[in-house]
Design an enzyme around this catalytic site. Structure first.
Site, PDB file in Angstrom:
ATOM      1  N   SER A 105      -4.009  -7.852   0.182  1.00 21.71           N
ATOM      2  CA  SER A 105      -2.691  -7.824   0.096  1.00 21.71           C
ATOM      3  C   SER A 105      -1.957  -9.157   0.165  1.00 21.71           C
ATOM      4  CB  SER A 105      -2.077  -6.721   0.947  1.00 21.71           C
ATOM      5  OG  SER A 105      -2.307  -7.099   2.153  1.00 21.71           O
ATOM      6  N   HIS A 145      -3.263  -2.508  -4.208  1.00 23.13           N
ATOM      7  CA  HIS A 145      -2.793  -3.764  -5.033  1.00 23.13           C
ATOM      8  C   HIS A 145      -3.767  -3.696  -6.447  1.00 23.13           C
ATOM      9  CE1 HIS A 145      -0.010  -5.189  -2.206  1.00 23.13           C
ATOM     10  NE2 HIS A 145      -1.012  -5.012  -1.370  1.00 23.13           N
ATOM     11  N   LYS A 171       3.164   0.763  -5.307  1.00 26.91           N
ATOM     12  CA  LYS A 171       3.103  -0.552  -5.785  1.00 26.91           C
ATOM     13  C   LYS A 171       3.437  -0.705  -7.462  1.00 26.91           C
ATOM     14  CE  LYS A 171       1.990  -2.200  -1.464  1.00 26.91           C
ATOM     15  NZ  LYS A 171       1.102  -2.023  -0.374  1.00 26.91           N
TER      16      LYS A 171
HETATM   17  C1  LIG Z   1       1.164  -1.362   1.048  1.00 28.78           C
HETATM   18  C2  LIG Z   1      -0.122  -1.264   1.332  1.00 28.78           C
HETATM   19  C3  LIG Z   1      -0.317  -0.043   2.236  1.00 28.78           C
HETATM   20  C4  LIG Z   1       0.768   0.607   2.410  1.00 28.78           C
HETATM   21  O1  LIG Z   1       1.097   1.640   1.323  1.00 28.78           O
HETATM   22  P1  LIG Z   1       2.746   2.065   1.708  1.00 28.78           P
HETATM   23  O2  LIG Z   1       2.797   2.925   0.409  1.00 28.78           O
HETATM   24  O3  LIG Z   1       3.590   0.874   1.361  1.00 28.78           O
HETATM   25  O4  LIG Z   1       2.700   2.802   2.789  1.00 28.78           O
HETATM   26  C5  LIG Z   1      -1.754   0.256   2.303  1.00 28.78           C
HETATM   27  N1  LIG Z   1      -2.751  -0.625   2.197  1.00 28.78           N
HETATM   28  C6  LIG Z   1      -2.570  -1.862   1.351  1.00 28.78           C
HETATM   29  C7  LIG Z   1      -3.528  -2.833   1.192  1.00 28.78           C
HETATM   30  C8  LIG Z   1      -1.290  -2.091   0.973  1.00 28.78           C
HETATM   31  O5  LIG Z   1      -1.023  -3.518   0.513  1.00 28.78           O
END
Ligand SMILES: *Cc1c(COP(=O)(O)O)cnc(C)c1O
Length: 386
Positions: free
Chosen positions: A178, A206, A237
């Site tokens: 991330s 991602h 995302k």
């Molecule tokens: C953003 C993210 C999460 C958390 O997801 P949310 O839906 O924002 O709680 C988990 N794992 C990774 C790798 C992320 O980038």
């Protein structure tokens, strides 16, 4: 209490590690209304430009008519709506797995899945740069956490090969990291998992919507999906909505229903949110040009920033880290860019290791060619003025 907390806050401010917020009043994909001013947004995870797509808002209002907003209870009590199950069926069909289970967020998914799969007598092998929610899931599970250096398969193998009395072994990794935007070696992870009898869980937060022939993720892109025990991903995302999923076998999902505490002991997502996610997943599948656009824009921006002489690693994802070293320098650059209308927030420890503060530039399908050119030009000016 206040005195003790205030001295901690003062210390953070001293070290340029204090986190402050900026209020968003509106967003339109590429642009964001920040503290009363429209600026170009280069730090959101809305990779496909779907978060502000009117079709998602329409799906929400359609789903709400006649049944209100809140779910009223957890899924296992009386909050299990048809929209939840329909979204799970859509995700399972997209991911080509037997089943899928919805969570309220990615954070809750990682906390719940890991805690449901392993316990005190088990070991979890975790990449050092895995997302914080994975780390928290491991801590919550009480399993022994064995961290391996980032993407270092030889080090992972040495840990797996070491004598152990663990009942279960679980390897867990982000597929796209991330904060670094680089890619996990899934094919090698599959081989190691099989060789050492470990289970494999991947976090596609991602990658879902971006990679693979149909956009199902890096597991699809690398042909490893069938070998992975748990594919987790978020709807927050590229999907532009809210929530997360675990995709895998029916047995896995049945187990999670009965063991994942972050599903059992929490109120179900509002069904209208699930409806928005369904619409976004539908659009994602129907409009592959979005992921083609964002990957092409990312390649352009990454290479343009590298040509300026900035410390940007090579890569293929829309997460483009510009390494600046100190937290202070990252903050200064972030402020200078924002003054000129480009919003990129500074990423500092403890989100990233000390000494690796950075600007994490992200690209979306909504950015125009002019936006990308302006971003590069603004970086050039900020660099020249330092
Ligand atoms: C953003 C993210 C999460 C958390 O997801 P949310 O839906 O924002 O709680 C988990 N794992 C990774 C790798 C992320 O980038």
């Amino acid at each position: 209490m206040n005195k003790a907390l205030a001295s901690g806050i003062a210390l953070l401010k001293d070290r340029d590690l204090w986190r402050s917020r900026r209020t968003v009043a509106s967003q339109q994909g590429r642009k964001i209304l920040l503290d009363g001013r429209w600026v170009l947004n280069f730090c959101s995870n809305d990779y496909l430009g779907l978060a502000a797509d009117p079709r998602l808002a329409e799906a929400v209002s359609r789903a709400m008519s006649g049944r209100g907003f809140g779910a009223g209870a957890s899924r296992l009590v009386c909050g299990d709506f048809d929209e939840h199950a329909a979204l799970e069926a859509d995700i399972a069909s997209f991911k080509k797995t037997e089943a899928a289970l919805l969570f309220s967020s990615g954070y809750m998914a990682n906390a719940g899945i890991i805690q449901a799969l392993v316990g005190r007598d088990d070991e979890v092998f975790s990449d050092r740069l895995n997302h914080a929610s994975i780390v928290d899931g491991i801590i919550l599970s009480r399993a022994v956490m064995k961290r391996y250096p980032h993407n270092d398969m030889a080090a992972l193998e040495a840990l797996l090969a070491a004598g152990t009395t663990a009942r279960r072994k679980l390897i867990v990794t982000d597929t796209i990291f991330s904060m670094d935007g680089d890619v996990a070696p899934l094919a090698e992870l599959v081989v190691l998992a099989r060789r050492y009898g470990a289970w494999l869980m991947v976090d596609e937060a991602h990658a879902f919507g971006l990679f693979g022939a149909t956009g199902a993720g890096l597991a699809e892109e690398t042909g490893t999906a069938g070998e992975i025990d748990v594919q987790m991903g978020t709807l927050s995302k590229a999907v532009g909505s809210f929530g997360a999923y675990a995709a895998g076998s029916q047995v896995l999902v049945d187990h999670l229903w009965n063991n994942a505490r972050s599903v059992i002991y929490t109120t179900a997502l509002p069904p209208a949110v699930a409806a928005a996610s369904r619409e976004a997943v539908r659009i994602m599948r129907a409009e592959p040009q979005r992921r083609q656009r964002v990957l092409a824009s990312a390649a352009f921006l990454r290479s343009a920033l590298r040509s300026l002489g900035l410390e940007v690693p090579a890569g293929c994802t829309p997460i483009i880290p510009v390494q600046l070293g100190s937290a202070k320098r990252a903050l200064t650059w972030s402020r200078a860019l924002l003054d000129k209308g480009i919003f990129v927030s500074a990423i500092r420890p403890p989100t990233v290791p000390a000494g690796t503060a950075r600007l994490r530039v992200t690209v979306t399908a909504a950015h125009t060619d002019d936006d990308l050119a302006l971003c590069v030009e603004t970086f050039r000016k900020v660099m020249a003025n330092e």
